[in-house]
Write a protein that holds these residues in place. Structure first.
Motif, mmCIF file in Angstrom:
data_model
loop_
_atom_site.group_PDB
_atom_site.id
_atom_site.type_symbol
_atom_site.label_atom_id
_atom_site.label_comp_id
_atom_site.label_asym_id
_atom_site.label_seq_id
_atom_site.Cartn_x
_atom_site.Cartn_y
_atom_site.Cartn_z
ATOM 1 N N ARG A 27 0.877 -1.168 0.000
ATOM 2 C CA ARG A 27 0.000 0.000 0.000
ATOM 3 C C ARG A 27 0.916 1.220 0.000
ATOM 4 N NH1 ARG A 27 -3.400 1.093 5.170
ATOM 5 N NH2 ARG A 27 -1.314 1.584 5.890
ATOM 6 N N VAL A 28 0.649 2.152 -0.903
ATOM 7 C CA VAL A 28 1.451 3.364 -1.006
ATOM 8 C C VAL A 28 0.540 4.542 -0.698
ATOM 9 C CG1 VAL A 28 2.856 4.793 -2.553
ATOM 10 C CG2 VAL A 28 2.868 2.288 -2.812
ATOM 11 N N ARG A 29 0.797 5.222 0.405
ATOM 12 C CA ARG A 29 0.045 6.423 0.758
ATOM 13 C C ARG A 29 0.938 7.621 0.513
ATOM 14 N NH1 ARG A 29 -3.153 5.225 6.362
ATOM 15 N NH2 ARG A 29 -4.886 4.138 5.396
ATOM 16 N N VAL A 30 0.494 8.514 -0.343
ATOM 17 C CA VAL A 30 1.320 9.673 -0.670
ATOM 18 C C VAL A 30 1.243 10.706 0.439
ATOM 19 C CG1 VAL A 30 1.083 9.279 -3.134
ATOM 20 C CG2 VAL A 30 -0.493 10.827 -1.999
ATOM 21 N N GLY A 31 2.325 11.471 0.574
ATOM 22 C CA GLY A 31 2.391 12.512 1.594
ATOM 23 C C GLY A 31 1.838 13.826 1.079
ATOM 24 N N GLU A 32 2.014 14.875 1.868
ATOM 25 C CA GLU A 32 1.469 16.192 1.550
ATOM 26 C C GLU A 32 2.120 16.822 0.326
ATOM 27 O OE1 GLU A 32 1.705 18.634 5.015
ATOM 28 O OE2 GLU A 32 0.504 17.261 6.226
ATOM 29 N N LYS A 33 3.337 16.415 -0.015
ATOM 30 C CA LYS A 33 4.055 16.996 -1.152
ATOM 31 C C LYS A 33 3.748 16.275 -2.457
ATOM 32 C CE LYS A 33 7.955 18.480 1.639
ATOM 33 N NZ LYS A 33 9.401 18.386 1.844
#
Length: 192
Positions: A27-33
């Protein structure tokens, strides 16, 4: 964990429902950037997929790479507003491709139905007869494919048979199951 599946990516939208994912999936959760759709397009790009191929360790009927190896792939990332614009453009193209594919699928279904109709009932026939293959137009006959064409086995070539001159080779990789033929530049000595 199979070579054909390794490196695939998708965006999962839970719509408020929980989800459990199995082994062999990250699972890849992207950050704020980062923008999730941009990261998805990035991970499905050919260049990124080549990097996946470099970190993949094949085994018998299996292939894998680690989370750390995936995390260490180097990529160039534009600022967030540009990521969103790029993702929007690529998503629009994906939607056009998806809609076009739906039209192609419908046309393929139509072709199959038309072929079935034409190859079993012909054009404009009103009189039919029973045959060992079922009902066919009265003017048609039943025969074997061997009566329609001559069949010949292909040759098995060894590495020493290959040449820069001579006759072109048709290999199974050149046939795509349709009407098109993908020409292969390989040749064999003209003695064949």
């Amino acid at each position: 964990n199979s070579i054909s599946q390794i490196g695939k990516s998708c965006i999962f939208r839970s719509f408020g429902r929980p989800c459990i994912y199995t082994t062999n999936i990250f699972r890849v959760r992207v950050g704020e950037k980062s923008h999730s759709e941009f990261v998805h397009h990035l991970m499905t790009d050919d260049i990124f997929q080549e990097e996946i191929g470099l970190i993949t360790k094949p085994a018998v009927n299996q292939a894998s790479f680690t989370k750390d190896e995936l995390s260490n792939i180097r990529v160039s990332i534009p600022p967030l507003p540009e990521q969103k614009k790029i993702a929007s453009i690529l998503t629009s193209v994906d939607e056009v491709i998806e809609n076009t594919q739906k039209q192609i699928d419908k046309l393929q279904d139509l072709k199959k139905a038309t072929m079935n109709e034409l190859l079993t009932k012909g054009i404009g026939h009103t009189e039919f007869k029973d045959s060992e293959l079922g009902r066919i137009p009265k003017s048609w006959e039943v025969t074997s494919v061997g009566d329609l064409a001559d069949f010949q086995n292909g040759n098995g070539f060894k590495a020493q048979d290959w040449s820069n001159q001579g006759l072109p080779i048709i290999r199974i990789q050149n046939l795509n199951g349709g009407e098109d033929f993908n020409y292969y530049e390989g040749k064999v000595d003209s003695r064949w």
